[in-house]
Design a protein around this motif. Structure first.
Motif, mmCIF file in Angstrom:
data_model
loop_
_atom_site.group_PDB
_atom_site.id
_atom_site.type_symbol
_atom_site.label_atom_id
_atom_site.label_comp_id
_atom_site.label_asym_id
_atom_site.label_seq_id
_atom_site.Cartn_x
_atom_site.Cartn_y
_atom_site.Cartn_z
ATOM 1 N N SER A 108 0.826 -1.209 0.000
ATOM 2 C CA SER A 108 0.000 0.000 0.000
ATOM 3 C C SER A 108 0.857 1.255 0.000
ATOM 4 O O SER A 108 0.568 2.216 -0.721
ATOM 5 N N CYS A 109 1.912 1.263 0.800
ATOM 6 C CA CYS A 109 2.781 2.441 0.874
ATOM 7 C C CYS A 109 3.729 2.518 -0.316
ATOM 8 O O CYS A 109 3.856 3.574 -0.957
ATOM 9 N N GLY A 148 1.641 2.995 -3.518
ATOM 10 C CA GLY A 148 0.918 4.262 -3.473
ATOM 11 C C GLY A 148 1.816 5.461 -3.706
ATOM 12 O O GLY A 148 1.486 6.355 -4.504
ATOM 13 N N ARG A 168 2.064 8.131 -6.892
ATOM 14 C CA ARG A 168 2.012 9.589 -6.717
ATOM 15 C C ARG A 168 3.162 10.263 -7.471
ATOM 16 O O ARG A 168 3.002 11.376 -7.990
ATOM 17 N N VAL A 180 -4.534 8.343 -5.931
ATOM 18 C CA VAL A 180 -4.523 6.981 -5.396
ATOM 19 C C VAL A 180 -5.679 6.805 -4.420
ATOM 20 O O VAL A 180 -5.790 7.528 -3.432
ATOM 21 N N LEU A 217 -6.752 4.137 -1.868
ATOM 22 C CA LEU A 217 -6.171 2.985 -1.178
ATOM 23 C C LEU A 217 -7.243 2.222 -0.413
ATOM 24 O O LEU A 217 -7.965 2.797 0.405
ATOM 25 N N LEU A 240 0.040 8.653 5.131
ATOM 26 C CA LEU A 240 -0.725 8.506 3.895
ATOM 27 C C LEU A 240 -1.326 9.847 3.477
ATOM 28 O O LEU A 240 -1.280 10.213 2.294
ATOM 29 N N HIS A 284 0.980 12.313 1.820
ATOM 30 C CA HIS A 284 1.306 11.995 0.419
ATOM 31 C C HIS A 284 0.058 12.000 -0.469
ATOM 32 O O HIS A 284 0.101 11.497 -1.601
ATOM 33 N N ILE A 307 -2.625 10.324 -0.405
ATOM 34 C CA ILE A 307 -3.201 9.009 -0.692
ATOM 35 C C ILE A 307 -4.539 8.925 0.032
ATOM 36 O O ILE A 307 -4.613 9.114 1.238
#
Length: 289
Positions: A28-29, A32, A36, A42, A44, A57, A60, A62
């Motif tokens: 996910s990180c 993601g 970006r 994104v 998530l 998150l 960023h 997300i």
């Protein structure tokens, strides 16, 4: 453009050269933040506990919802020696909820059983372009919580692209490297990617295209495959060209490896990815199969 990403967040304890590093992570990180870098929005789909710094998150950009769990975040202890690593599962968060996304592509990259068969089927029904990294579908744990791979009957119909290494592909199909790629293609996958250390192969129709990452010293390999998957997916959506997608994915992985950094710090900037992609594009080899 928008990417819908399905994977657990994680908290990893990475042991490298005798030192321990506690890092947030999970596909996910890594996926993601890489997306970006490609200027994708994104969405998530994940689960994490109160021990996870969700502001990371948000910082960023997300987007996530229905992601917070009362159970603690999925946690791995990862020991790395060169290009080899062993994993131990220390905690498992609850499974991911599903709801529709208007994303241009879906990237499914479970890390340990967080995506049910029912959710996977719904994703396939809704996706315009679906990339799957099946690692988390194939993982099991022994009595001491050490992670190993096991044979898994995985329905790959309606999957546009998949990335596997030889050990993973052997849990889904049988044969030599070429035979396994063809068998995955016969299951319905249009773009079959096999990564074998520094050698990366892509089967499309009746040809295999390949690039070789420069053989340099390897440091922390955690998340390299996730960075690769996100770069491939984003480039396919933007360029509609699988060769450029292969080269950008390889370029992203190479830039991350060259950083000699641990955890999420290794995610490369778009400029470094582009420079490597142009280099690889001139060196792509292909053969009929």
């Amino acid at each position: 453009m928008k990417l819908a990403l399905f994977s657990h967040c994680a908290i990893d304890t990475i042991t490298l050269d005798g030192n321990n590093y506690e890092q947030i992570g999970g596909a996910s990180c890594y996926c993601g933040i890489t997306a970006r870098e490609f200027k994708f929005d994104v969405d998530l789909f994940t689960k994490f506990g109160p021990d996870f710094p969700k502001q990371y998150l948000s910082e960023h950009d997300i987007h996530f919802q229905n992601s917070e769990s009362e159970k603690n975040t999925t946690k791995f202890a990862i020991s790395i020696t060169g290009s080899d690593r062993t994993l131990m599962l220390e905690n498992e968060c609850e499974q991911i909820d599903y709801f529709q996304s208007d994303a241009d592509a879906h990237l499914v990259s479970p890390i340990y059983h967080e995506i049910s068969d029912e959710v996977f089927k719904k994703i396939k029904n809704d996706s315009n372009f679906l990339f799957v990294d099946p690692q988390g579908f194939l993982r099991r744990k022994d009595s001491k919580n050490n992670i190993f791979l096991d044979k898994t009957d995985l329905d790959l119909s309606d999957v546009d692209a998949i990335k596997v290494n030889p050990e993973e592909s052997q849990q889904i199909v049988n044969g030599t490297h070429d035979e396994m790629m063809l068998a995955l293609q016969k299951k319905g996958v249009e773009h079959v990617i096999l990564t074998n250390k520094t050698n990366v192969s892509l089967l499309v129709k009746d040809k295999i295209y390949s690039i070789t990452l420069p053989n340099r010293q390897i440091y922390d390999t955690t998340g390299i495959g996730d960075i690769f998957c996100a770069a491939f997916t984003c480039t396919m959506l933007k360029e509609k060209d699988f060769l450029w997608a292969l080269c950008f994915a390889g370029g992203a992985a190479q830039a991350a490896l060259e950083s000699n950094k641990v955890g999420l710090q290794k995610i490369p900037k778009k400029g470094a990815i582009q420079n490597n992609a142009s280099y690889f594009y001139n060196l792509v080899k292909f053969r009929d199969i």
